[in-house]
Design a protein around this motif. Structure first.
Motif, mmCIF file in Angstrom:
data_model
loop_
_atom_site.group_PDB
_atom_site.id
_atom_site.type_symbol
_atom_site.label_atom_id
_atom_site.label_comp_id
_atom_site.label_asym_id
_atom_site.label_seq_id
_atom_site.Cartn_x
_atom_site.Cartn_y
_atom_site.Cartn_z
ATOM 1 N N HIS A 186 30.082 20.758 -71.600
ATOM 2 C CA HIS A 186 28.808 21.261 -72.109
ATOM 3 C C HIS A 186 27.643 20.396 -71.620
ATOM 4 O O HIS A 186 26.581 20.911 -71.250
ATOM 5 C CB HIS A 186 28.821 21.300 -73.636
ATOM 6 C CG HIS A 186 29.828 22.245 -74.188
ATOM 7 N ND1 HIS A 186 30.348 22.137 -75.462
ATOM 8 C CD2 HIS A 186 30.432 23.338 -73.642
ATOM 9 C CE1 HIS A 186 31.220 23.106 -75.669
ATOM 10 N NE2 HIS A 186 31.285 23.842 -74.588
ATOM 11 N N ALA A 190 24.700 21.639 -69.097
ATOM 12 C CA ALA A 190 23.291 21.572 -69.482
ATOM 13 C C ALA A 190 22.461 20.882 -68.398
ATOM 14 O O ALA A 190 21.350 21.318 -68.085
ATOM 15 C CB ALA A 190 23.148 20.843 -70.813
ATOM 16 N N HIS A 193 22.104 23.355 -65.418
ATOM 17 C CA HIS A 193 21.197 24.467 -65.694
ATOM 18 C C HIS A 193 19.751 23.996 -65.875
ATOM 19 O O HIS A 193 18.816 24.773 -65.651
ATOM 20 C CB HIS A 193 21.672 25.237 -66.921
ATOM 21 C CG HIS A 193 22.869 26.087 -66.641
ATOM 22 N ND1 HIS A 193 23.480 26.867 -67.590
ATOM 23 C CD2 HIS A 193 23.585 26.285 -65.504
ATOM 24 C CE1 HIS A 193 24.507 27.505 -67.056
ATOM 25 N NE2 HIS A 193 24.593 27.154 -65.798
ATOM 26 N N ALA A 194 19.584 22.733 -66.290
ATOM 27 C CA ALA A 194 18.223 22.204 -66.426
ATOM 28 C C ALA A 194 17.516 22.133 -65.080
ATOM 29 O O ALA A 194 16.286 22.099 -65.018
ATOM 30 C CB ALA A 194 18.267 20.827 -67.075
ATOM 31 N N GLU A 227 25.632 26.221 -76.877
ATOM 32 C CA GLU A 227 26.666 25.614 -76.048
ATOM 33 C C GLU A 227 26.836 26.341 -74.720
ATOM 34 O O GLU A 227 27.671 25.956 -73.899
ATOM 35 C CB GLU A 227 28.007 25.603 -76.800
ATOM 36 C CG GLU A 227 28.016 24.684 -78.012
ATOM 37 C CD GLU A 227 29.393 24.562 -78.628
ATOM 38 O OE1 GLU A 227 30.296 25.313 -78.217
ATOM 39 O OE2 GLU A 227 29.568 23.712 -79.519
ATOM 40 N N SER A 229 23.807 28.276 -73.081
ATOM 41 C CA SER A 229 22.547 28.308 -72.343
ATOM 42 C C SER A 229 21.514 27.509 -73.124
ATOM 43 O O SER A 229 21.811 26.435 -73.628
ATOM 44 C CB SER A 229 22.113 29.760 -72.132
ATOM 45 O OG SER A 229 22.081 30.468 -73.362
ATOM 46 N N ASP A 230 20.319 28.024 -73.274
ATOM 47 C CA ASP A 230 19.325 27.372 -74.117
ATOM 48 C C ASP A 230 18.365 28.428 -74.647
ATOM 49 O O ASP A 230 18.396 29.587 -74.220
ATOM 50 C CB ASP A 230 18.574 26.260 -73.379
ATOM 51 C CG ASP A 230 17.842 26.760 -72.142
ATOM 52 O OD1 ASP A 230 17.094 27.757 -72.235
ATOM 53 O OD2 ASP A 230 18.001 26.150 -71.069
#
Length: 547
Positions: A186, A190, A193-194, A227, A229-230
């Protein structure tokens, strides 16, 4: 298919005629009228003459088939778009092939940005192992690279990517030279994807929704959560769907709710429920689905449990009291037992009628038993399932059999038993885990690798159209009848049939005298229908070259 050139608006009145209209209102319908974004009339060619002079537009279907648009009940939209526009490893035939593709992609995209890929599956490679970190480092030339496994429950990454996550080596699920799982995965996901810019994200979302529309999909259920995406990704997708033509997007946010304040937060995000991938366990491919008995190919492991029955009960009770739909990701038999025990506890507290009325849903629900199936029916739980999983990994020599042994694997995804028990089914893809492919999904259910789990094409089609609407609490949609939303697709296809895969499935319905509307022949090897046009709320969101 030909039509007038009148300007498009969902408020036009349109007559479609000269085709086949799949409608329970008239099993032999050849024409349909759409008015103000809804179906106004369905009937015969002769009766259509009465409407021809009073409409804004007449569409000559030229023999094409009109059906309700599909609903894909489980999608990860941004990840799907990134897979469509990024590095796709689903076609890699070996570990060496995958490493070659990584190297080529890195060379074609110079710079320091994180490279994203998807779709590798070592169970299909002769080496039967994932790439090592050293191999990835070499292939990528030292670049940060994030490569989730096809099920997205584990991933491999380069050293440069791990360096972006301080303390990753201390997190649960970190393995020095094996795929990352749990908290380590996870955290790395993150970080990867950031690195995706808002512009990249928006273009990925557009690409995914455009692909869905081109396949006759009129609605998708976005299964998002902290957990996966955002919040920015989730709310930006919902905003995009509201402002641009395309499939409807129903959003689920997978965060635990314990009180009304938590429920209100879900609503403020624009979510339809606190459901989707709220993880009770992981996946079979990554050995993280939670089992009662150990894995056949990993005898020391029974997988990972993320929520127990008490946590399930608290979530279901809080959501039910708040009038909010709850749901969970549960694949293994132990995970499904925990879900049922938790739902039963909530029902004992609140009353079974309130729990049933909330239409809570369970994603994947693969390792079911007669007892858990009966409980799904008892509590009114929707099974949101993915038939393409069986097509990809079922059979006596597939991944399921390697993970569980052939005997346990043959019990997976029992769609016929679910229908016999009265459990509502909603079909989806879990894209990008398996591709957006609605007719392929219907075929996978009708020709399940385990014959006793097969269902009729008609039942599978219903689960992929009306079933998705019912899963969000709408019983008035997903079918072409007067008053229903004008969400439909137009198809080029061969002869229509009423098809059951074998004598165990609804023999009576194959008799033309039953008045059952036909569907395309989906037998193995048959060519799947081609989408000519997709319409959502009376508005065209996809038109092919001949549409």
């Amino acid at each position: 298919m030909t039509e007038s050139t009148a300007p498009q608006s969902e408020h036009r009145t349109v007559l479609l005629r000269g085709g086949e209209v799949h409608s329970p209102a008239d099993p032999f319908a050849t024409a349909m009228v759409v008015e103000k974004g809804h179906i106004a009339w369905v009937g015969s060619e002769g009766a259509a003459d009465a409407f021809a002079t009073g409409v804004d537009e007449v569409v000559d279907l030229e023999g094409a088939l009109v059906t309700p648009a599909f609903t894909d009940a489980h999608v990860h939209t941004t990840s799907t778009g990134l897979a469509l526009t990024g590095l796709d490893l689903s076609g890699a035939r070996s570990l060496a092939d995958a490493l070659r593709l990584v190297g080529e992609h890195s060379a074609a995209h110079p710079g320091g940005q994180v490279l994203l890929g998807h779709g590798w599956d070592a169970t299909r490679w002769p080496e039967q192992r994932p790439p090592s970190r050293a191999e990835l480092d070499e292939a990528a030339g030292g670049r940060p690279v994030y490569l989730p496994r096809v099920d997205v429950h584990s991933a491999v990454g380069t050293t440069a990517l791990l360096d972006l996550v301080p303390g990753v080596t201390d997190l649960a699920g970190f393995h020095p030279d094996a795929p990352l799982t749990a908290a380590a995965h996870h955290a790395v996901r993150a970080a990867a994807h950031a690195a995706v810019t808002p512009t990249q994200r928006r273009e990925a979302q557009r690409a995914a929704l455009a692909r869905a529309a081109s396949l006759g999909i009129g609605s998708v259920h976005e299964c998002a959560g902290p957990e996966i995406s955002d919040e920015d990704d989730f709310t930006s997708l919902l905003a995009l769907a509201r402002t641009e033509p395309g499939p409807r997007v129903v959003g689920y946010w997978a965060e635990q709710v314990t009180d009304e304040k938590g429920a209100e937060r879900i609503r403020e995000l624009g979510a339809a429920g606190a459901a989707g991938d709220l993880f009770v366990d992981g996946s079979l491919g990554s050995h993280t689905a939670c089992l009662h008995d150990p894995y056949a190919d990993a005898p020391a492991s029974t997988g990972s449990a993320h929520l127990d029955a008490a946590a399930v009960a608290a979530h279901v009770a809080a959501c039910t009291e708040a009038g909010l739909q709850a749901g969970f990701h549960a694949i293994g038999d132990a995970a499904l037992s925990a879900v049922i025990d938790g739902v039963r506890t909530a029902a004992d507290r609140l009353g079974i009628a309130r729990v049933r009325a909330a239409r809570h849903r369970i994603e994947h629900a693969e390792m079911l038993t007669p007892e858990t199936i009966a409980a799904f029916a008892e509590f009114g739980l929707t099974a949101s399932v993915q038939p393409a999983f069986d097509a990809a990994w079922g059979g006596d020599d597939g991944m399921y059999a390697r993970r569980l042994g052939a005997e346990r694997a043959r019990t997976l995804n029992p769609y016929a038993a679910l229908l016999r028990a009265g459990v509502p089914l909603a079909f989806g893809s879990d894209s990008p885990v398996t591709p957006l492919d609605p007719w392929g999904t219907v075929r996978a259910a009708a020709f399940h690798r385990t014959p006793e789990h097969r269902i009729s094409v008609r039942a599978a089609f219903t689960a992929h159209t009306r079933g998705g609407w019912r899963a969000v609490g709408r019983d008035d949609a997903g079918v072409l009848v007067p008053g229903a939303p004008a969400d439909y697709a137009v198809w080029r296809t061969g002869e229509l049939v009423v098809q059951a895969p074998d004598d165990r499935v609804a023999r009576w319905s194959t008799d033309p005298r039953s008045g059952t509307p036909g569907l395309p022949d989906l037998g193995p090897g048959a060519e799947l229908p081609v989408c000519l046009r997709t319409v959502v709320s009376g508005r065209t969101v996809f038109a092919g070259p001949n549409g």
